[in-house]
Write an enzyme that holds these catalytic residues in place. Structure first.
Site, PDB file in Angstrom:
ATOM      1  N   HIS A  20      -7.358  -6.327  -9.147  1.00 52.38           N
ATOM      2  CA  HIS A  20      -6.112  -6.384  -9.512  1.00 52.38           C
ATOM      3  C   HIS A  20      -5.627  -4.880 -10.211  1.00 52.38           C
ATOM      4  CE1 HIS A  20      -2.585  -8.354 -12.037  1.00 52.38           C
ATOM      5  NE2 HIS A  20      -3.069  -7.156 -12.655  1.00 52.38           N
ATOM      6  N   GLU A  21      -6.479  -4.213 -10.811  1.00 49.44           N
ATOM      7  CA  GLU A  21      -6.312  -2.953 -11.543  1.00 49.44           C
ATOM      8  C   GLU A  21      -5.947  -1.980 -10.344  1.00 49.44           C
ATOM      9  OE1 GLU A  21      -5.345  -2.789 -14.589  1.00 49.44           O
ATOM     10  OE2 GLU A  21      -6.185  -4.922 -14.918  1.00 49.44           O
ATOM     11  N   HIS A  37      -2.396  -2.026  -8.749  1.00 46.42           N
ATOM     12  CA  HIS A  37      -1.385  -1.266  -9.346  1.00 46.42           C
ATOM     13  C   HIS A  37      -1.409   0.183  -8.804  1.00 46.42           C
ATOM     14  CE1 HIS A  37      -0.161  -3.960 -12.694  1.00 46.42           C
ATOM     15  NE2 HIS A  37      -1.179  -4.376 -12.724  1.00 46.42           N
TER      16      HIS A  37
END
Length: 629
Positions: free
Chosen positions: A424-425, A428
């Site tokens: 998820h990170e 970004h």
């Protein structure tokens, strides 16, 4: 976990509510709501079907793809002045991507962008536009402004920045910027540059763009050029050998056991391996794609921080979820983070996140893009708990991931061992580098665009964890292990069943927080994922198999066209525009073979043909094109 938005992290919602937010991030702790400073969402997007109906646009096909794109901008807004941003490239699908920044009186309009996608035939494929078309102010007004130190102090006061400026001096650089010397409290010297921005009411404002990296937040603050007490908008870049690890596809310790892998890198994506940058070979968790270390005090130093070192390159360390305290398994934590981030780098590379597209590498090996920007990977970061975040500056500057300890279980749980959080990170970084071009990571700053930034992270994390026997009836919660809650950290788990997850496009009308909005977007993409798997099957291996550049299965095909859609969509897109970009991505990749599967997925969740964006009153639609009925 924001790439470009509020420096909040993975957890922003209490466990079973969708309207309330749990603020996190340094500025929230100081009582500053960065959501109130978001840039307005003003982009339009002309999809490939609309382009095909415009003969004037189709006639633009002479010269290079950059020339054709430039002609389109001049044709669309003849009175505009602009510059070509130096990050254009041709992607693996054959589409050329060209990015333009509007200029007025010789200054950038920082949120006025034009992106053009050019087909393999040399003709315009699609384009996005947020150029300002109002009255142009007199050039003489650009000389009537405060000095940059006043602007820095204005940002410091309004946003309660921990930056001391009493001894600050400003020095002009050859890039039209001012660099501040004599400050303290920021990770690097703050800078300021005079730019315009388009305000929410459509008018133009002359501002100082003040850049400050304070760790938990990496801010571009647009301070009014005459009234330094007024901050118009803010962009935040933060959004947060052998290896014994949980294998790729194992989301967390509940799903499998650790194994030892030898030389797990993919050489086409990592030609220097994971432990070399082409100039130097390392015997630690450092290489071309990332540098992983322990950061228990939460500080900004990383080069001299502790990381495991193995002269025989055996990164094999003890760990079990019952071990406590976390420092007793630091080596295993750093190794797992290094493995997960590098594996994801290699997967994204095969899907199209390459050097010229702005990926994260020290050396780009003459393949385009800007180097010197691996990801700084902080394990057991002491600057927070129960969260994670990622900072995404423009291409050529390192990304930064902070992974925290989660304290909702006894013993505490380390986020590095939940791959979905790492994915998820890192996503970004992917979405911010692709949307609007690698040199502009300010293009996911609106409520819907920022929400999609969160949703893409959840989508890729969920797609990677799919198991062999999963079906469209399989339900996945986000970060259930780390948060010690079966329901995870989102309002609803990801499911194609309305009784389990009822979210639709019009749900966004009641939402005002990016993680909540992102849950709606990721729910739609989960529908898309299963429509394509049902049509093309599912490859359960760790990487896609391609035929003529197209993944042969539905899972990796979905991941591919969603990624390609990011390259195509305009700066600060809304849901409707991002949907159209995915449809256009499929048309560019497969000739539109999956048009109906895509439409059906979005229409099920009210983003059908009649869906309309209005930030205060979105209109839902379950209609699909006639040929898909």
């Amino acid at each position: 976990m924001h790439g470009l938005l509020l420096a909040a992290g993975l957890l922003s919602l209490p466990l079973y509510t969708i309207a309330h937010t749990q603020p996190s991030g340094a500025l929230s702790r100081r009582g500053v709501d960065l959501d109130a400073y978001r840039l307005p969402e003003k982009s339009s997007y002309t999809n490939t079907n609309d382009v095909q109906e415009n003969s004037a646009i189709l006639s633009l096909n002479a010269g290079s793809y950059v020339d054709v794109a430039t002609k389109l901008v001049k044709q669309t807004i003849p009175s505009a002045t602009f510059r070509v941003v130096d990050d254009h490239y041709i992607s693996d699908t054959g589409l050329g991507h060209v990015y333009f920044r509007q200029t007025i009186n010789g200054l950038d309009v920082d949120n006025a962008d034009f992106n053009v996608n050019v087909g393999k035939d040399g003709k315009i494929f699609s384009f996005g536009n947020s150029f300002y078309t109002g009255k142009v102010p007199s050039a003489s007004l650009t000389r009537d402004h405060s000095d940059p130190i006043q602007a820095l102090n204005g940002a410091r006061k309004a946003l309660k920045l921990p930056v001391k400026t009493e001894k600050a001096t400003a020095r002009a650089t050859n890039r039209g910027e001012y660099m501040f010397k004599g400050t303290s409290g920021a990770l690097s010297e703050p800078t300021a540059k005079l730019v315009y921005i388009v305000k929410d009411d459509g008018s133009l404002a002359l501002t100082w763009r003040v850049e400050t990296d304070i760790g938990d937040n990496w801010l571009l603050s647009y301070v009014d050029a005459k009234d330094s007490d007024k901050v118009h908008n803010v962009v935040d870049y933060v959004a947060h050998a052998t290896y014994q690890v949980y294998p790729w596809g194992i989301n967390d310790p509940t799903e499998g056991s650790r194994q030892v892998f030898k030389d797990p890198w993919e050489l086409p994506a990592s030609p220097f391996t994971w432990i070399s940058d082409g100039r130097q070979n390392y015997t630690t968790t450092r290489g071309n794609n990332g540098i992983a270390q322990n950061n228990p005090d939460g500080g900004t130093e990383y080069l001299n921080n502790y990381r495991p070192n193995s002269r025989n390159l055996r990164f094999e360390y003890r760990y079990s979820p019952s071990m406590n305290p976390p420092k007793s398994y630091t080596n295993a934590s750093i190794t797992q983070l290094f493995y997960s981030a590098n594996t994801y780098h290699d997967l994204l590379y095969t899907l199209g996140f390459t050097e010229e597209a702005g990926n994260f590498q020290v050396s780009n090996g003459n393949r385009g893009g800007k180097g010197n920007d691996y990801v700084i990977l902080n394990a057991q970061d002491g600057s927070g708990t129960n969260n994670a975040n990622f900072a995404t500056p423009p291409d050529g500057r390192p990304g930064r991931m902070r992974m925290y300890i989660w304290t909702r279980a006894n013993p505490p749980r380390d986020g590095c061992f939940e791959a979905g959080i790492v994915i998820h990170e890192y996503t970004h970084g992917l979405s911010n580098r692709l949307t609007g071009g690698p040199d502009n990571t300010r293009c996911l700053n609106g409520l819907e665009s920022g929400g999609m930034g969160e949703g893409w992270g959840d989508f890729y994390a969920t797609a990677v964890r799919l198991k062999r026997n999963d079906t469209r009836n399989t339900v996945y919660a986000k970060s259930a292990w780390a948060s010690n809650n079966p329901g995870g950290v989102r309002a609803y788990p990801y499911s194609t069943d309305f009784e389990i997850n009822p979210l639709t496009y019009t749900s966004v009308n009641q939402l005002n927080e990016v993680h909540a909005v992102g849950t709606v977007w990721a729910t739609m993409l989960y529908e898309l994922l299963w429509n394509l798997i049902d049509k093309h099957g599912k490859n359960d291996g760790p990487k896609p198999v391609f035929r003529d550049g197209v993944p042969t299965d539905g899972k990796y095909l979905a991941m591919k066209i969603v990624l390609d859609g990011m390259k195509i969509q305009p700066c600060n897109p809304n849901f409707v525009q991002a949907r159209d970009a995915i449809l256009d991505a499929d048309k560019a990749l497969t000739g539109g073979e999956n048009k109906c599967e895509i439409w059906t997925a979005f229409a099920k969740r009210e983003l059908g043909t009649g869906a309309r964006y209005n930030r205060n009153n979105r209109t839902g639609s379950k209609e699909v094109p006639n040929e898909c009925k």
